[in-house]
Scaffold this motif. Structure first.
Motif, mmCIF file in Angstrom:
data_model
loop_
_atom_site.group_PDB
_atom_site.id
_atom_site.type_symbol
_atom_site.label_atom_id
_atom_site.label_comp_id
_atom_site.label_asym_id
_atom_site.label_seq_id
_atom_site.Cartn_x
_atom_site.Cartn_y
_atom_site.Cartn_z
ATOM 1 N N SER A 178 12.219 -3.570 -1.765
ATOM 2 C CA SER A 178 11.271 -3.118 -2.793
ATOM 3 C C SER A 178 10.988 -1.622 -2.638
ATOM 4 O O SER A 178 10.865 -0.895 -3.629
ATOM 5 N N LEU A 179 10.918 -1.149 -1.394
ATOM 6 C CA LEU A 179 10.732 0.292 -1.180
ATOM 7 C C LEU A 179 11.987 1.060 -1.582
ATOM 8 O O LEU A 179 11.912 2.101 -2.240
ATOM 9 N N PHE A 180 13.135 0.521 -1.196
ATOM 10 C CA PHE A 180 14.399 1.176 -1.554
ATOM 11 C C PHE A 180 14.489 1.365 -3.074
ATOM 12 O O PHE A 180 14.807 2.455 -3.550
ATOM 13 N N SER A 181 14.208 0.301 -3.821
ATOM 14 C CA SER A 181 14.305 0.378 -5.288
ATOM 15 C C SER A 181 13.419 1.478 -5.845
ATOM 16 O O SER A 181 13.802 2.192 -6.767
ATOM 17 N N MET A 182 12.227 1.598 -5.257
ATOM 18 C CA MET A 182 11.307 2.626 -5.732
ATOM 19 C C MET A 182 11.884 4.024 -5.487
ATOM 20 O O MET A 182 11.900 4.863 -6.392
ATOM 21 N N PHE A 183 12.383 4.281 -4.265
ATOM 22 C CA PHE A 183 12.924 5.610 -3.950
ATOM 23 C C PHE A 183 14.184 5.899 -4.776
ATOM 24 O O PHE A 183 14.398 7.021 -5.237
ATOM 25 N N TYR A 184 14.990 4.878 -4.940
ATOM 26 C CA TYR A 184 16.222 4.991 -5.731
ATOM 27 C C TYR A 184 15.880 5.366 -7.175
ATOM 28 O O TYR A 184 16.448 6.295 -7.753
ATOM 29 N N ASP A 185 14.909 4.652 -7.754
ATOM 30 C CA ASP A 185 14.508 4.914 -9.143
ATOM 31 C C ASP A 185 13.913 6.310 -9.295
ATOM 32 O O ASP A 185 14.196 7.009 -10.271
ATOM 33 N N PRO A 206 4.632 11.414 8.532
ATOM 34 C CA PRO A 206 4.379 10.103 9.155
ATOM 35 C C PRO A 206 4.739 8.937 8.224
ATOM 36 O O PRO A 206 5.183 7.890 8.684
ATOM 37 N N TYR A 207 4.576 9.169 6.903
ATOM 38 C CA TYR A 207 4.941 8.105 5.962
ATOM 39 C C TYR A 207 6.451 7.985 5.831
ATOM 40 O O TYR A 207 6.978 6.885 5.707
ATOM 41 N N HIS A 208 7.122 9.130 5.854
ATOM 42 C CA HIS A 208 8.584 9.065 5.827
ATOM 43 C C HIS A 208 9.087 8.263 7.028
ATOM 44 O O HIS A 208 9.989 7.453 6.899
ATOM 45 N N ARG A 209 8.501 8.482 8.178
ATOM 46 C CA ARG A 209 9.056 7.779 9.338
ATOM 47 C C ARG A 209 8.755 6.284 9.305
ATOM 48 O O ARG A 209 9.518 5.510 9.861
ATOM 49 N N ILE A 210 7.674 5.900 8.630
ATOM 50 C CA ILE A 210 7.464 4.451 8.421
ATOM 51 C C ILE A 210 8.660 3.871 7.670
ATOM 52 O O ILE A 210 9.193 2.823 8.022
ATOM 53 N N TRP A 211 9.062 4.563 6.629
ATOM 54 C CA TRP A 211 10.181 4.072 5.809
ATOM 55 C C TRP A 211 11.473 4.005 6.617
ATOM 56 O O TRP A 211 12.168 2.983 6.618
ATOM 57 N N TYR A 212 11.795 5.063 7.368
ATOM 58 C CA TYR A 212 13.020 5.052 8.172
ATOM 59 C C TYR A 212 12.970 3.943 9.221
ATOM 60 O O TYR A 212 13.970 3.295 9.509
ATOM 61 N N ASP A 213 11.792 3.762 9.776
ATOM 62 C CA ASP A 213 11.615 2.720 10.786
ATOM 63 C C ASP A 213 11.815 1.325 10.176
ATOM 64 O O ASP A 213 12.595 0.526 10.688
ATOM 65 N N LEU A 214 11.138 1.068 9.062
ATOM 66 C CA LEU A 214 11.235 -0.271 8.468
ATOM 67 C C LEU A 214 12.663 -0.592 8.032
ATOM 68 O O LEU A 214 13.156 -1.694 8.244
ATOM 69 N N ARG A 215 13.332 0.377 7.439
ATOM 70 C CA ARG A 215 14.677 0.043 6.957
ATOM 71 C C ARG A 215 15.645 -0.145 8.122
ATOM 72 O O ARG A 215 16.572 -0.948 8.035
ATOM 73 N N THR A 216 15.434 0.576 9.237
ATOM 74 C CA THR A 216 16.300 0.353 10.388
ATOM 75 C C THR A 216 15.994 -1.005 11.012
ATOM 76 O O THR A 216 16.903 -1.758 11.356
ATOM 77 N N GLN A 217 14.696 -1.321 11.130
ATOM 78 C CA GLN A 217 14.338 -2.620 11.709
ATOM 79 C C GLN A 217 14.853 -3.768 10.849
ATOM 80 O O GLN A 217 15.174 -4.839 11.357
ATOM 81 N N SER A 218 14.944 -3.550 9.539
ATOM 82 C CA SER A 218 15.451 -4.623 8.665
ATOM 83 C C SER A 218 16.940 -4.884 8.925
ATOM 84 O O SER A 218 17.468 -5.920 8.529
ATOM 85 N N SER A 266 0.831 -1.208 0.000
ATOM 86 C CA SER A 266 0.000 0.000 0.000
ATOM 87 C C SER A 266 0.863 1.255 0.000
ATOM 88 O O SER A 266 0.574 2.234 -0.683
ATOM 89 N N PHE A 267 1.917 1.213 0.801
ATOM 90 C CA PHE A 267 2.841 2.328 0.926
ATOM 91 C C PHE A 267 3.506 2.606 -0.421
ATOM 92 O O PHE A 267 3.603 3.749 -0.870
ATOM 93 N N ARG A 268 3.937 1.535 -1.080
ATOM 94 C CA ARG A 268 4.520 1.646 -2.415
ATOM 95 C C ARG A 268 3.565 2.357 -3.353
ATOM 96 O O ARG A 268 3.956 3.245 -4.102
ATOM 97 N N GLU A 269 2.301 1.922 -3.310
ATOM 98 C CA GLU A 269 1.301 2.474 -4.213
ATOM 99 C C GLU A 269 1.097 3.971 -3.948
ATOM 100 O O GLU A 269 0.969 4.773 -4.875
ATOM 101 N N LEU A 270 1.095 4.341 -2.660
ATOM 102 C CA LEU A 270 0.941 5.751 -2.282
ATOM 103 C C LEU A 270 2.118 6.601 -2.748
ATOM 104 O O LEU A 270 1.966 7.788 -3.006
ATOM 105 N N SER A 271 3.313 6.005 -2.767
ATOM 106 C CA SER A 271 4.528 6.793 -3.007
ATOM 107 C C SER A 271 5.010 6.758 -4.445
ATOM 108 O O SER A 271 5.765 7.626 -4.871
ATOM 109 N N THR A 272 4.596 5.749 -5.185
ATOM 110 C CA THR A 272 5.222 5.486 -6.481
ATOM 111 C C THR A 272 4.999 6.629 -7.475
ATOM 112 O O THR A 272 5.849 6.907 -8.311
ATOM 113 N N ASP A 273 3.870 7.315 -7.378
ATOM 114 C CA ASP A 273 3.584 8.378 -8.343
ATOM 115 C C ASP A 273 3.786 9.773 -7.755
ATOM 116 O O ASP A 273 3.277 10.760 -8.289
#
Lengths: 210, 210
Positions: free
Chosen positions: A135-142, A111-123, A72-79
């Protein structure tokens, strides 16, 4: 309980999937508020109109839920920059539009940015999150590289910095802005704007800027 | 229980403080392994030679423990580049030494890096962590700027980028390297070296490099 009734016996069907997506969208709010560590199926249910049983019917466990949330997050951010990337404009207009958008996204979408920072740190602690984070990283990178390439194209030049470093530099800048903004620093957004403009100059140097 | 006996009745004394520091150093290992969310006084005791009761005698709660851990962490990190900064050398030698040190610190010290990424992300959700995170941030920020200033001084020039952006760009680069390294990417360290060299060129451009 209507939701369960309409999907019972059709666990892999499109309705089941649609309901999962709907629940995941609601769950994103809890994830943004509490962070990954404190988010549980029970907490999600508590913050929604659904019972713990219903949430559990749609998601086998937390990992399953997080994967759907990430989708869902990907879908919200991709465009997020698609309209700016598609519109015809000058390099200067494009750059101003990107700086405006990233500022907006920090001030209203933190709040969405912090989800991303949180998930990547937890990973970094939990390998189970790795694919979702990748998958989120690839999207932001692209997206970062699309913005850089488009700006260079509109300016009739080539980027001086490659995609990997362009991403890391932008990421550091935006994360710092989000952190400052969350902690109530009123200089967070002006500093982000200045920083983003400097990054444009660094990544795609123009003759008339040097 | 020897520890308790020697400090009982002297809760604010130097021995009490010394034991707290000793326990906090042991606790850093647990924090690096499990992350902030899963670290508890009980977990710290479990991973040490001390009982839960002893740990609880020295720390009133998790926040108290984390503050002491951060102090230990600060102490471990504050002199990370002090020898390089103090030694007389050429700009080129200095730059090579910094690139070498940052690579080493990622490849052998990544557990400590991830404590920092974890704490600062958690501080976006939990305001109680704010001061501890701010004190670590200031240290890393100052160290980055000392490195930039020293390199510019040795090269007989001025930095082209200010402290705020220098920090953000370096931070983005190192965090990306730590993430790749933890996930087993063998290109993590070579990419970090290339990125760090590029950042030196960007932040302190030299005439003979352009």
């Amino acid at each position: 309980m209507d939701i369960v009734a309409t999907t019972k016996g059709d666990r892999r069907g499109p309705k089941f999937q649609a309901r999962r997506q709907q629940l995941a969208q609601a769950a994103l709010v809890t994830l943004a508020e509490l962070g990954y560590a404190r988010t549980s199926l029970r907490e999600i249910a508590h913050n929604s109109e659904f019972s713990h049983g219903v949430v559990h019917y749609y998601f086998s466990d937390k990992a399953d839920l997080i994967t759907e949330c990430v989708a869902s997050f990907r879908e919200l951010s991709t465009d997020a920059y698609a309209d700016i990337l598609a519109e015809p404009m000058t390099a200067e207009q494009f750059r101003a539009a990107v700086v405006e958008r990233v500022s907006e996204r920090v001030s209203t979408g933190w709040p969405y940015h912090r989800i991303w920072y949180d998930l990547r740190t937890q990973s970094m602690f939990d390998d189970a999150l790795r694919d979702d984070v990748q998958s989120l990283f690839s999207m932001f990178y692209d997206t970062t590289w699309k913005i850089v390439s488009r700006y260079a194209e509109l300016a009739g030049t080539k980027p001086a910095v490659g995609p990997e470093l362009s991403y890391s530099m932008s990421d550091g800048l935006v994360q710092r802005a989000v952190s400052r903004y969350i902690h109530g620093d009123t200089e967070a957004i002006p500093a982000l704007r200045r920083g983003a403009n400097s990054l444009f100059d660094i990544i795609v140097p123009l003759n008339d800027h040097s």
